[in-house]
Design a protein around this motif. Structure first.
Motif, short mmCIF file in Angstrom:
data_model
loop_
_atom_site.label_atom_id
_atom_site.label_comp_id
_atom_site.label_asym_id
_atom_site.label_seq_id
_atom_site.Cartn_x
_atom_site.Cartn_y
_atom_site.Cartn_z
N LEU A 135 0.77 -1.56 -0.56
CA LEU A 135 -0.09 0.33 0.24
C LEU A 135 0.68 0.80 -0.13
CD1 LEU A 135 -2.67 -0.75 1.97
CD2 LEU A 135 -2.39 -0.85 0.21
N HIS A 136 1.93 1.32 0.28
CA HIS A 136 3.05 2.35 -0.07
C HIS A 136 3.28 3.23 1.16
CE1 HIS A 136 4.30 0.82 -3.73
NE2 HIS A 136 3.40 0.78 -3.83
N TYR A 137 2.81 2.47 2.59
CA TYR A 137 2.70 4.16 3.50
C TYR A 137 4.09 3.84 3.93
CZ TYR A 137 -2.44 2.95 3.80
OH TYR A 137 -4.31 3.32 3.82
N GLU A 141 2.81 6.70 8.39
CA GLU A 141 1.03 6.39 8.68
C GLU A 141 0.70 4.67 8.87
OE1 GLU A 141 0.19 8.14 3.78
OE2 GLU A 141 1.61 7.33 4.36
N THR A 142 1.90 3.86 8.92
CA THR A 142 1.85 2.60 9.11
C THR A 142 0.96 2.14 10.49
OG1 THR A 142 3.26 1.96 7.49
CG2 THR A 142 2.81 0.20 9.41
N THR A 195 -6.40 -5.09 -2.52
CA THR A 195 -7.35 -4.81 -1.23
C THR A 195 -6.51 -3.71 -0.87
OG1 THR A 195 -7.33 -6.82 -0.61
CG2 THR A 195 -7.86 -5.64 1.44
N PRO A 196 -7.24 -2.78 -0.71
CA PRO A 196 -7.32 -1.28 0.03
C PRO A 196 -7.70 -1.67 1.99
CG PRO A 196 -9.84 -1.59 -0.89
CD PRO A 196 -9.17 -2.07 -1.20
N TYR A 197 -7.06 -0.86 2.33
CA TYR A 197 -6.96 -0.69 3.92
C TYR A 197 -8.56 -0.24 4.72
CZ TYR A 197 -6.50 1.64 8.77
OH TYR A 197 -6.34 1.96 9.88
N LEU A 198 -9.55 0.04 3.93
CA LEU A 198 -10.52 0.22 4.70
C LEU A 198 -10.91 -0.77 4.69
CD1 LEU A 198 -12.08 3.18 2.89
CD2 LEU A 198 -11.53 3.36 5.63
N ALA A 199 -10.95 -1.99 3.36
CA ALA A 199 -11.13 -4.11 3.87
C ALA A 199 -10.30 -4.25 5.01
CB ALA A 199 -10.85 -4.07 2.19
N LEU A 200 -9.15 -4.00 5.77
CA LEU A 200 -8.61 -3.94 6.46
C LEU A 200 -9.26 -3.85 8.28
CD1 LEU A 200 -4.54 -3.30 5.39
CD2 LEU A 200 -6.05 -5.55 5.08
#
Length: 312
Positions: A135-137, A141-142, A195-200
């Motif tokens: 996701l290149h955070y 951000e991570t 998979t986007p972050y919101l799905a996590l």
């Protein structure tokens, strides 16, 4: 910490430790010194045994389970642990009194903590890489991305301590906790390179809530019925199980990831595939933990009498 250096994170413990030491000196009552001997042989055997096993597991991730180094390291590790058990059975003041394992429910609580932390630490390691490499955070951000899991862990631990304990049995709480965390991990196996972050967020909340509920309940089960003379060793076992779970769990998950991606060309798709297999392994591990809690935590018998150790 991304503006300084990753090593700076270890300095966080320095002021906290200083405050705890000062507060302890000012508030804790003085107790009379007790004569005794340090179980050096037991400490060396346990450290060498765990170290060799972890080395063998990590080596398996890179060179495979058939590697001679892997096999020799694991054999040496288990040999040292057998020696550790023998030493503790004969030491006048063992570093780990074997009578602490006489209770079935107490022993399973230590094993349950090891299993829970093993699943947590292994997945956190790969999730951090997923957030940064896929996701290149950035590092900051991570860290922020983990806040939902952290909040869920804190909230679940508070609700468990203030509302659930006393209303439900430790067995019921532990079965629920392991099941909720396992459900979050199974949900996490659906991720891929897109998979986007919101799905996590859903899996993060379930994993955090399960962990928050489990750790308090596991501590209760691990210390229930311990003789005051063994309180220090018993609480030390809680920390040992947690540290051991993180170390061995990460080594196992790295080995699983290595086996799942061996021979594949490096790419975000390959990493996502390896992580999915690793998450599945962690989910199965926590499911086994839930079954273990169901079988053992209702058991109140002891395997042998557990008298307090005489002071030497």
């Amino acid at each position: 910490m991304q503006w300084l250096d990753w090593r700076w994170v270890f300095f966080v413990n320095v002021p906290i430790g200083a405050v705890v030491i000062i507060a302890g000196l000012l508030s804790l009552p003085r107790t009379a010194a007790q004569p005794g001997a340090f179980d050096l042989q037991g400490a060396l055997y346990s450290t060498a045994g765990i170290g060799a096993i972890v080395y063998g597991l990590v080596n398996a991730a890179e060179h495979g389970w058939s590697s001679s180094v892997t096999i020799v390291a694991l054999i040496i590790g288990f040999a040292f642990l057998i020696g550790f058990v023998y030493t503790e059975s004969r030491a006048p003041q063992p570093i780990t009194p074997l009578r602490l394992f006489a209770s079935v429910s107490r022993s399973s609580a230590h094993l349950g903590r090891l299993v829970m932390v093993a699943g947590f630490m292994g997945i956190m390691f790969f999730l951090t890489q997923y957030l940064q490499e896929v996701l290149h955070y950035g590092p900051l951000e991570t860290g922020v991305a983990y806040l939902p899991m952290t909040v869920a862990t804190f909230a679940a631990s508070q609700v468990t301590a203030r509302v659930l304990v006393g209303r439900f049995s430790t067995r019921a709480l532990l079965i629920t906790a392991f099941s909720v965390a396992a459900a979050g991990l199974f949900w996490l196996t659906t991720l891929d390179a897109q998979t986007p972050y919101l799905a996590l967020l859903g899996p993060f909340v379930l994993i955090g809530a399960g962990g928050g509920m489990a750790f308090l309940s596991l501590t209760t089960a691990a210390l229930r019925g311990v003789h005051p003379d063994d309180a220090g060793a018993a609480s030390g076992l809680v920390n040992t199980a947690q540290q051991l779970g993180g170390t061995v769990g990460l080594a196992i998950m790295v080995a699983v990831f290595g086996a799942a991606t061996r021979g594949l060309s490096p790419s975000t798709t390959t990493f996502a595939h390896g992580m999915t297999v690793t998450v599945l392994a962690a989910a199965i591990l926590l499911t086994v933990g839930a079954v273990l809690m169901a079988i053992t935590q209702g058991e109140r018998r002891t395997l042998t009498p557990a008298p307090a150790a005489p002071v030497q």
